[in-house]
Scaffold this active site. Sequence first.
Site, PDB file in Angstrom:
ATOM      1  CE  LYS A  87     -16.906 -20.839 -13.719  1.00  0.00           C
ATOM      2  NZ  LYS A  87     -18.308 -20.407 -13.451  1.00  0.00           N
ATOM      3  CG  ASP A 117     -20.690 -21.526 -16.275  1.00  0.00           C
ATOM      4  OD1 ASP A 117     -21.360 -20.654 -16.870  1.00  0.00           O
ATOM      5  OD2 ASP A 117     -20.418 -21.471 -15.057  1.00  0.00           O
ATOM      6  CG  HIS A 160     -23.461 -21.974  -8.332  1.00  0.00           C
ATOM      7  ND1 HIS A 160     -23.323 -21.194  -7.198  1.00  0.00           N
ATOM      8  CD2 HIS A 160     -22.566 -21.494  -9.218  1.00  0.00           C
ATOM      9  CE1 HIS A 160     -22.394 -20.286  -7.399  1.00  0.00           C
ATOM     10  NE2 HIS A 160     -21.912 -20.445  -8.609  1.00  0.00           N
TER      11      HIS A 160
END
Length: 424
Positions: free
Chosen positions: A193, A221, A320
């Site tokens: 992340k 991401d 997700h």
Amino acid sequence: MTIKITGVRVTPIAFRDPPLLNAAGIHEPYALRSIIEVEAGELLGLGESYGDAPVLAALTAIAPALAGLEIHDLNGLERVIKEELAKLPAAKAGAELAPGSQPSRLLANCFSAFEVAFLDLQAKAAGLPLHALLGGAVRREVPFSAYLFFKYERHIEPEEAPDEWGEAITPEQIVAQAKRMIDMYGFGSIKLKAGTLPPEVEIASIEALSKAFPGLPLRIDPNGAWSMQTALDAAQKLGPLIEYYEDPVAGLDGMAQLHRETGLPLATNMVVISFDGFRESIKRNSVQIVLSDHHYWGGLRATQHLATMCNTFNLGLSMHSNSHLGISLMAMAHLAAATPNLSYACDTHYPWVEDADEVVVGGKVAISGGCVRVGDTPGLGVELDRARLARAHATFNRISIRTRDDLGQMRKYDPDFSGKQPRY
């Protein structure tokens, strides 16, 4: 044989959440969820959904109206949900939901929450595992990815103790986090992340992971927190190292431009979260991998429709994750087990959950070899632990958090944090 709903319970719960950084800010000390129980005589179907105030209010309003529906009547379920949502005050129906969802998705969120419980009931009534009801398992071992976060050592609240994972704000600490997670769960791919620290730190972290885990698929991401120029510059270093580039920039047009200029496969759970968005993405060639989420796509059946669309247009498919517990994890696993064109290991926040906070019998669902196994137990394959559920509900009643607010939480650390995007 007709089997009708005889009762529905929605129980709000809270469980501990580490200080995980993301583009919106930082996780609060507790995550919120709703546990759904749908009774049909002696049978009990389970669901799990968001626990933020708007969703909780909607689920609670809908629950009593479901009594008398037949457990296979999913069209009737949708009709009743629409009718009950229409009765809600605009303030409740239009409030912001958890990250990854939007006010306009409230119908999909609510339908998914109850649909999973209905399908769990249907499978139990038939004596079948849920994956059999969804078309049959094409895999019994469902792969998940190690989900890494930059994080602080502890929450800012003095009463909250440091969590066992410790600080991770450097590439070296991220590698250590990955090693521990892979040692514990055997993951065969890694997701980082990003969009939280300066891009050079996040790029260096991917480079360090590539050296530490040669050959392991990597993903990053930034959650739309990078400008186009930052994403283009980063792509030059990241391109040879990652299997896909997830939501580095915002919007369908931005993603389409980035793909044109880099040729990298782009994944999303931000710009394609509905079938309307899917259609527009196909027109622009915005994304090449869709990260589904049954919570906001409108349930397990709707996600199967999405999988068919991805297959039709030759797009990759994965899943997700938001902060969740074992009921949602097993719903994901059964769906993934019955989805032939699942192209990539799924996301999950589950390693960040402490065993004491799980609400199913036996504690946390096992992840071994990076996979969750689906068996032949009828339904989802998990049962509620009443004592655990009661503790989680007591935690909800004890805390003041009622809607997730990563931005507000971050401003406790940095009063000047704006959350404005793109951040870098």
